[in-house]
Write a protein that holds these residues in place. Structure first.
Motif, PDB file in Angstrom:
ATOM      1  N   MET B   3       1.012  -1.226  -0.004  1.00 31.74           N
ATOM      2  CA  MET B   3       0.141  -0.352  -0.016  1.00 31.74           C
ATOM      3  C   MET B   3       0.722   1.193   0.072  1.00 31.74           C
ATOM      4  O   MET B   3       1.710   1.304   1.103  1.00 31.74           O
ATOM      5  CB  MET B   3      -0.751  -0.058   0.859  1.00 31.74           C
ATOM      6  CG  MET B   3      -2.174  -0.877   0.768  1.00 31.74           C
ATOM      7  SD  MET B   3      -3.226  -0.985   1.928  1.00 31.74           S
ATOM      8  CE  MET B   3      -3.864   0.297   2.590  1.00 31.74           C
ATOM      9  N   ASN B   4       1.006   1.927  -0.789  1.00 31.33           N
ATOM     10  CA  ASN B   4       1.933   3.129  -0.883  1.00 31.33           C
ATOM     11  C   ASN B   4       0.567   4.378  -0.617  1.00 31.33           C
ATOM     12  O   ASN B   4      -0.806   4.198  -0.557  1.00 31.33           O
ATOM     13  CB  ASN B   4       1.978   3.749  -3.096  1.00 31.33           C
ATOM     14  CG  ASN B   4       2.365   2.593  -2.742  1.00 31.33           C
ATOM     15  OD1 ASN B   4       3.689   1.668  -1.728  1.00 31.33           O
ATOM     16  ND2 ASN B   4       3.854   2.921  -4.268  1.00 31.33           N
ATOM     17  N   LYS B   5       1.336   5.445  -0.316  1.00 30.18           N
ATOM     18  CA  LYS B   5       0.569   6.955   0.142  1.00 30.18           C
ATOM     19  C   LYS B   5       0.194   7.545  -1.251  1.00 30.18           C
ATOM     20  O   LYS B   5       1.489   8.148  -1.922  1.00 30.18           O
ATOM     21  CB  LYS B   5       1.330   7.017   1.397  1.00 30.18           C
ATOM     22  CG  LYS B   5       0.870   7.839   2.461  1.00 30.18           C
ATOM     23  CD  LYS B   5       1.763   8.606   3.864  1.00 30.18           C
ATOM     24  CE  LYS B   5       0.615   9.149   4.285  1.00 30.18           C
ATOM     25  NZ  LYS B   5       1.733   9.515   5.371  1.00 30.18           N
ATOM     26  N   ASP B  61      -3.339   4.321   0.630  1.00 33.49           N
ATOM     27  CA  ASP B  61      -2.935   5.121   1.027  1.00 33.49           C
ATOM     28  C   ASP B  61      -3.731   6.586   1.511  1.00 33.49           C
ATOM     29  O   ASP B  61      -2.896   7.187   0.614  1.00 33.49           O
ATOM     30  CB  ASP B  61      -2.769   5.056   2.231  1.00 33.49           C
ATOM     31  CG  ASP B  61      -2.566   4.421   3.584  1.00 33.49           C
ATOM     32  OD1 ASP B  61      -3.361   3.415   3.939  1.00 33.49           O
ATOM     33  OD2 ASP B  61      -1.644   3.814   3.986  1.00 33.49           O
ATOM     34  N   ALA B  63      -4.388  10.617   1.640  1.00 30.17           N
ATOM     35  CA  ALA B  63      -3.493  11.280   2.342  1.00 30.17           C
ATOM     36  C   ALA B  63      -3.467  13.094   2.163  1.00 30.17           C
ATOM     37  O   ALA B  63      -4.165  13.132   1.405  1.00 30.17           O
ATOM     38  CB  ALA B  63      -1.739  11.025   2.345  1.00 30.17           C
ATOM     39  N   GLN B  67      -5.481  13.554   7.696  1.00 31.75           N
ATOM     40  CA  GLN B  67      -6.645  12.328   7.551  1.00 31.75           C
ATOM     41  C   GLN B  67      -6.029  11.072   6.830  1.00 31.75           C
ATOM     42  O   GLN B  67      -5.142  11.476   5.876  1.00 31.75           O
ATOM     43  CB  GLN B  67      -6.939  12.321   7.602  1.00 31.75           C
ATOM     44  CG  GLN B  67      -8.365  13.129   8.730  1.00 31.75           C
ATOM     45  CD  GLN B  67     -10.200  12.905   8.539  1.00 31.75           C
ATOM     46  OE1 GLN B  67     -10.544  13.638   7.522  1.00 31.75           O
ATOM     47  NE2 GLN B  67     -10.438  13.324   9.411  1.00 31.75           N
ATOM     48  N   VAL B  68      -5.690   9.921   6.906  1.00 29.73           N
ATOM     49  CA  VAL B  68      -4.689   8.836   6.565  1.00 29.73           C
ATOM     50  C   VAL B  68      -6.109   7.253   5.883  1.00 29.73           C
ATOM     51  O   VAL B  68      -6.825   7.901   7.300  1.00 29.73           O
ATOM     52  CB  VAL B  68      -3.798   8.145   6.511  1.00 29.73           C
ATOM     53  CG1 VAL B  68      -3.540   6.788   5.065  1.00 29.73           C
ATOM     54  CG2 VAL B  68      -2.775   9.047   6.186  1.00 29.73           C
ATOM     55  N   GLN B  69      -7.037   7.666   4.912  1.00 32.23           N
ATOM     56  CA  GLN B  69      -7.830   6.216   4.867  1.00 32.23           C
ATOM     57  C   GLN B  69      -7.392   5.199   3.541  1.00 32.23           C
ATOM     58  O   GLN B  69      -7.038   6.352   2.673  1.00 32.23           O
ATOM     59  CB  GLN B  69      -9.071   7.595   4.680  1.00 32.23           C
ATOM     60  CG  GLN B  69      -9.962   6.972   3.241  1.00 32.23           C
ATOM     61  CD  GLN B  69     -10.712   5.552   4.726  1.00 32.23           C
ATOM     62  OE1 GLN B  69     -11.212   6.581   5.343  1.00 32.23           O
ATOM     63  NE2 GLN B  69     -10.970   4.077   4.399  1.00 32.23           N
ATOM     64  N   ALA B  70      -7.604   4.387   3.996  1.00 30.73           N
ATOM     65  CA  ALA B  70      -6.998   2.898   3.425  1.00 30.73           C
ATOM     66  C   ALA B  70      -8.682   2.788   2.176  1.00 30.73           C
ATOM     67  O   ALA B  70      -9.956   3.029   2.169  1.00 30.73           O
ATOM     68  CB  ALA B  70      -7.046   1.264   4.148  1.00 30.73           C
ATOM     69  N   ARG B  92     -14.214   3.613   0.047  1.00 25.32           N
ATOM     70  CA  ARG B  92     -13.162   3.170   1.283  1.00 25.32           C
ATOM     71  C   ARG B  92     -12.623   1.777   2.044  1.00 25.32           C
ATOM     72  O   ARG B  92     -14.191   1.261   1.004  1.00 25.32           O
ATOM     73  CB  ARG B  92     -13.795   4.169   1.936  1.00 25.32           C
ATOM     74  CG  ARG B  92     -14.239   5.429   2.499  1.00 25.32           C
ATOM     75  CD  ARG B  92     -14.836   6.279   3.531  1.00 25.32           C
ATOM     76  NE  ARG B  92     -14.558   7.458   2.905  1.00 25.32           N
ATOM     77  CZ  ARG B  92     -15.563   7.874   2.650  1.00 25.32           C
ATOM     78  NH1 ARG B  92     -16.971   7.395   2.495  1.00 25.32           N
ATOM     79  NH2 ARG B  92     -15.574   9.679   2.724  1.00 25.32           N
ATOM     80  N   LEU B  95      -9.863  -2.965   5.980  1.00 24.32           N
ATOM     81  CA  LEU B  95      -8.794  -3.465   6.312  1.00 24.32           C
ATOM     82  C   LEU B  95      -9.540  -5.147   6.794  1.00 24.32           C
ATOM     83  O   LEU B  95      -8.999  -6.027   6.394  1.00 24.32           O
ATOM     84  CB  LEU B  95      -7.938  -3.044   7.187  1.00 24.32           C
ATOM     85  CG  LEU B  95      -7.282  -2.046   6.085  1.00 24.32           C
ATOM     86  CD1 LEU B  95      -5.910  -1.492   6.956  1.00 24.32           C
ATOM     87  CD2 LEU B  95      -6.977  -2.158   4.609  1.00 24.32           C
TER      88      LEU B  95
END
Lengths: 139, 215
Positions: B3-5, B61, B63, B67-70, B92, B95
């Motif tokens: 998973m990259n940001k 992820d 950003a 906030q960070v949301q998968a 969204r 996980l």
């Protein structure tokens, strides 16, 4: 045999104008690779047939060829040495209206090199610039 | 799948004109929705999104501010020539919850039956799988080297990575090597007579007298 509609509502059509890019038929749907038009054109049934034969020399026995366009449009013309007037000419041939982005041919079951060779041969039969595109996985 | 940001920004511009200006400024409009929460309009730098697509990541992820949301890349819209991304959809994800997703299939090797005149028929180009968001495979490899004419590979024979299952019917054919039928030759023989023929004119059945005039 060149493609032609089986049944039509009217024998002759007005010319119209090819405007803008393709908004349908612009993605590879059936095969792994496709031949995409980069210019607008009327592609005649003869050109489609010539391209099909050229591409099939490579595809035959290895994979499948999909023709994604169909010549629905009757194109009429006046005979040579005829004076102007006397109404619209008779239909001479049928053409497919191709907009930039239209996927003309697709091939399946071939390696990338062979597909490139087949589609390149086909592209030479069309009056427009074309490029090879690959299937994009559906998300 | 790692998973990259991806840095995203909130977007107030909406509608085709505003979004067109946004694209001209190097951004790609996007939307984030799912998990029964309000959708968010987003914009992403085109280069950032292109980098993510190049790596083949679907899970990311996002950003947004602090906030960070998968999220999972759900859909991409391209222009007519397939060169420029016009819009991206992110959904969204929880996980801990399995999701259903389509994974591209990569066929490896040349089938044995192809040399014997068989035709490799790729029935599926994507496979629907169920797995946790952290276990999404980039692709599913299907070796076809041993396939002879008349043989096929079914869903039940696929080697899926651990934690990945396929909800499809196990008997579904993925790839088959079939025999070619020489149909084209017969069609070609009938060419000269049919060449001059004109298409039939469609006439309303309640007015049969028009048929003669139009035809």
């Amino acid at each position: 045999m060149a493609l032609m509609p089986k049944r039509v509502k009217y024998r002759k059509q007005q010319r119209g104008r090819v405007k803008g890019n393709a908004h349908r038929g612009h993605t590879v749907e059936f095969g792994d690779f496709g031949l995409q038009a980069l210019d607008p054109a009327w592609v005649t049934a003869r050109q489609i047939e010539a391209a099909r034969i050229a591409a099939n020399q490579i595809v035959k026995g290895e994979g499948k060829l999909f023709i994604r366009i169909f010549p629905h449009k009757p194109v009429s013309g006046l005979p040579a040495e005829t004076r102007m007037g006397k109404g619209k000419g008779e239909p001479e041939y049928y053409a497919a209206v191709v907009r930039p982005g239209t996927v003309i041919f697709e091939v399946q079951g071939l390696t990338e090199d062979r597909a490139k060779m087949a589609l390149n041969r086909a592209a030479h039969k069309f009056p427009i610039r074309c490029k090879m595109v690959r299937r994009r996985p559906k998300l | 799948m790692s998973m990259n940001k991806l840095q995203v920004h909130a977007r107030s511009e909406r509608g085709s004109n505003a979004v067109r200006r946004l694209r001209a400024g190097g951004f790609v409009p996007a939307v984030l929705y799912g998990l029964h929460r309000e959708p968010h309009l987003l914009k992403i730098r085109g280069d950032d999104l292109a980098g993510m697509l190049r790596e083949g990541n679907r899970m990311v992820d996002l950003a947004l501010d602090d906030q960070v949301q998968a999220a999972l890349l759900k859909d991409l819209q391209f222009d007519s020539l397939g060169e420029r991304v016009l819009h991206a959809d992110f959904v969204r994800v929880d996980l801990a919850e399995t999701l259903r997703i389509k994974i591209p299939i990569r066929y490896v090797g040349v089938a044995k039956g192809q040399a014997a005149g068989g035709l490799v028929d790729h029935r599926l180009s994507e496979l629907e799988v169920e797995c946790l968001p952290g276990r999404i495979p980039e692709q599913i490899e299907v070796p076809v080297r041993d396939l002879d004419v008349g043989q096929s590979i079914h869903v039940r024979e696929l080697h899926l990575p651990e934690g990945v299952t396929c909800p499809l019917n196990p008997e579904t054919v993925v790839v088959a090597v079939t025999v070619m039928v020489e149909k084209v030759e017969k069609e070609a023989a009938a060419v000269p007579e049919a060449e001059a023929a004109e298409p039939e004119i469609i006439v309303r059945k309640d007015r049969p007298d028009e048929e003669g005039q139009k035809g």
